[in-house]
Design an enzyme around this catalytic site. Structure first.
Site, PDB file in Angstrom:
ATOM      1  N   LYS A 273      72.222  28.110 -25.371  1.00 54.72           N
ATOM      2  CA  LYS A 273      72.097  28.416 -26.804  1.00 54.72           C
ATOM      3  C   LYS A 273      73.204  27.655 -27.532  1.00 54.72           C
ATOM      4  CE  LYS A 273      71.585  32.263 -29.994  1.00 54.72           C
ATOM      5  NZ  LYS A 273      72.679  31.992 -30.913  1.00 54.72           N
TER       6      LYS A 273
ATOM      7  N   GLU B 293      67.556  28.257 -21.376  1.00 54.46           N
ATOM      8  CA  GLU B 293      68.075  27.132 -22.172  1.00 54.46           C
ATOM      9  C   GLU B 293      69.435  27.493 -22.761  1.00 54.46           C
ATOM     10  OE1 GLU B 293      64.925  26.739 -25.090  1.00 54.46           O
ATOM     11  OE2 GLU B 293      63.440  26.994 -23.504  1.00 54.46           O
TER      12      GLU B 293
END
Ligand code: IVH
Length: 670
Positions: free
Chosen positions: A117, A115
């Site tokens: 950041k 994912e």
């Protein structure tokens, strides 16, 4: 205008701003309008932008734009909001995965949820019975600020979830951020988009929060009453169905090589995204595995942040200062000509240690490249030797402590057979002024006694006024005198009194940690505290020279014992314990002792099947047992695995200790 005149005006404006900050945030009694306040702030920022040498630490351009308002209520997170450890290169990632394999005691293909950041501010939303009931900032991870109304102004945050499959109670976590194009409109007021988001979130009036368009992307959960998904990726999918925004860049990858390739691709793409990202987060996708892996004291074992390369700039070293840390380490810091790196003015850069200066041959007057990555302190990367003037002298590192004049040493590490890179003052304790001040700052810090109102600056000030020289002095302060000091009033003195009073009730492990002995972190303090039960026992052990007894505790080794011995070799340091015992209400540490292995001690010898030492130790502890590293009368069980050490088994037999197998241990758990 000449520089001195500019400096004078600038200082006046900063002083003015500080006054209004205090009136607004602490006293909730502003005496100027919001637009007058903004005007003052803009004037300061403009002055700084035009004149690099203007850079006060209280500048609205530095760090977070707004100080947390004391007018927000505190919020206890049900599950702590921890941070992530960082990886910068392939080696860090390999180490991360190796640690996972070691912990799980097997090499396996691990699936990662990857994912972006986002560089914003994390928030935790609590939903009960389909309704958003509260929202909080991260704070120190355990306690945040209750900012529900401000969070409710964010359109991405669902206020109600009308779906039957929505969990009855859940803390949903994610990032609050501002999009790049929105930031451009208000950029003159803030150092960067993150500060803008943080400032907006902490407005006293939600109407002000509304003015800056904030976004929310969800990515994890804290407390959950019924988890009916097995993977992080399934959770992200659920979030979307529930009506939350998730990151469209999220992806599942299966090996370190895939992670590295994706990182490389993403690093160039990041500039095209409409929000700031400072890296990628990799999470073990299987949630049961995450549970098994658990946490170290401040970050999960199952996730890591892989940072993007840092911003950098060239500047000149004006001086090299030697700072002395709480444990006596002499740290060189380069004072540089202030330079703007990625929107933040940098005037100090870490030089790490003596060896680093030697290796890079860094000299005062050199032109150097400085790098700044995220919140990490900027550091000197390299010297531009082509620009070096002929007469520059090599830098000589001091051999005596610049604070107390004591000898300094580089310790020899028996395991690595090398001398430490760090030089230390031998006068560790409260005898060296700088060490003492740093220890006091540690003593009052959030993680230690958490005395609100006694910040780092106050400690420095009270030290200079001879009000605090040792931890015990904090509890004997003359408040009448303090009230007369500049910057103090009845209210602030009362607040200080109250927080000092509150801190007197403290657990034994926290007080051991707070004293700030080198190598005694919070986990070691817990181990010691569990074993000694009371501070008077600790004083007894020290006086009777029995600190070696702690060697039997799994986790305490020679390093910790040597450090404890060195610290308590000074009578004045023992005196601190004696004094604190008189003043404080110290509760002995009780790890929740209701598990099946309550009051039982274990030692493992030989290799166990399918489980690592670290995991079995943590399982024993989770079930209220203790693991020892030596055979003694205090040991209840010797767990014997494959190829045990014969001597250990013989010793156990002769002391009549119960010898059990891995299966027997499993039955005890059940
Ligand atoms: S997971 C225990 N996922 O990074 C795991 N964090 O250093 C906690 N962040 O405070 C966080 N994007 O502000 C996670 N996809 C993401 C994230 C993310 C940004 C931030 C967050 C957190 C910090 C951790």
């Amino acid at each position: 205008m000449n520089d001195d005149y500019l400096k004078k005006i600038y200082k006046q404006k900063i002083k003015e701003l500080k006054k209004h900050n205090e009136l607004y945030y602490d006293k909730s009694k502003p005496i100027i309008s919001d637009s007058e306040y903004d005007k003052l702030k803009n004037e300061i920022i403009k002055l700084e932008k035009k004149n690099n040498f203007l850079n006060d630490i209280s500048s609205p351009n530095k760090s977070v734009g707004f100080k947390p308002s004391k007018s927000f209520q505190k919020y206890q997170h049900k599950v702590s909001m921890l941070s992530l450890s960082n990886a910068f290169d392939e080696e860090d990632l390999k180490n991360f995965e190796k640690k996972i394999f070691n912990y799980l005691n097997k090499k396996a293909d691990i699936e990662y949820s990857v994912e972006p950041k986002i560089d914003g501010i994390s928030a935790s939303l609590t939903y009960k019975n389909n309704k958003l009931i509260s929202g909080a900032s991260r704070g120190d991870g355990k306690t945040g600020e209750l900012i529900t109304e401000n969070l409710k102004t964010i359109k991405d945050i669902p206020k109600k979830i009308n779906l039957d499959n929505f969990t009855k109670e859940i803390e949903i976590r994610g990032e609050v951020f501002i999009k790049k194009k929105e930031f451009l409109k208000i950029k003159d007021n803030f150092a960067n988009a993150r500060n803008a988001a943080s400032g907006s979130l902490r407005q006293k009036n939600p109407e002000d929060t509304k003015k800056i368009p904030l976004n929310f992307i969800a990515y994890s959960f804290g407390y959950i009453d019924n988890r009916n998904f097995k993977k992080q990726s399934d959770f992200l999918y659920q979030l979307k169905k529930w009506g939350f925004k998730t990151n469209s860049e999220n992806i599942i990858l299966k090996s370190i090589n895939e992670l590295i390739a994706f990182h490389k691709k993403f690093e160039s793409k990041r500039f095209n995204l409409d929000y700031d990202v400072d890296g990628l987060v990799y999470k073990v996708n299987d949630l049961d595995l995450q549970t098994r892996l658990g946490f170290t004291s401040n970050s999960p074992r199952w996730a890591i942040a892989h940072k993007f390369s840092a911003d950098s700039a060239n500047t000149k070293i004006i001086n090299i200062d030697i700072q002395i840390g709480r444990t006596g380490a002499l740290t060189p810091v380069a004072k540089v000509e202030p330079v703007n790196i990625g929107g933040v003015i940098v005037a100090n850069a870490s030089l790490h240690n003596e060896d680093e200066i030697k290796r890079k041959d860094i000299r005062i007057g050199d032109i150097v490249k400085i790098e700044r990555a995220g919140d990490v302190i900027p550091h000197v990367i390299e010297v531009d030797k082509s620009k070096r003037l002929k007469n520059l002298q090599k830098f000589t590192f001091p051999s005596k402590c610049p604070s107390c004049g004591s000898d300094t040493i580089k310790e020899y590490n028996k395991t690595t057979k090398k001398y430490d890179a760090v030089r230390r003052c031998l006068n560790d304790g409260f005898g060296c002024e700088r060490i003492a001040i740093e220890k006091l700052k540690h003593f009052i810090s959030k993680e230690a006694l958490n005395i609100d109102g006694l910040g780092k600056k106050v400690i420095e000030k009270f030290w200079n006024l001879n009000l605090i020289k040792k931890p015990q002095d904090i509890f004997k302060l003359n408040f009448n005198l303090i009230q007369k000091l500049d910057g103090w009033g009845e209210q602030s003195v009362n607040n200080l009194k109250l927080s000092i009073e509150k801190s007197k009730k403290v657990s034994l492990h926290r007080i051991i940690y707070s004293i700030g002995i080198r190598h005694i972190g919070i986990e070691n303090a817990k181990l010691l505290s569990d074993n000694i039960k009371s501070i008077s026992n600790l004083i007894e052990i020290i006086k009777k020279n029995k600190l070696d007894n702690f060697l039997s505790l799994d986790g305490i080794g020679e390093t910790q014992i040597t450090s404890l011995k060195r610290f308590f070799s000074k009578q004045s340091n023992i005196q601190i314990l004696i004094e604190l015992e008189k003043i404080l209400n110290i509760e002995s540490y009780q790890s929740i002792k209701n598990g099946a292995l309550k009051n039982k001690t274990f030692m493992i010898t030989g290799k166990l099947e399918g489980i690592s030492r670290a995991e079995i130790k943590s399982l024993i502890e989770k079930n209220s047992g203790t693991t020892l590293s030596n055979i003694s009368k205090n040991l209840n069980y010797l767990v014997v695995g494959n190829k045990p050490t014969k001597r250990k088994v013989d010793d156990a037999i002769s002391l009549g200790i119960k010898i059990i197998s891995q299966d027997d241990l499993k039955k005890l758990f059940d």
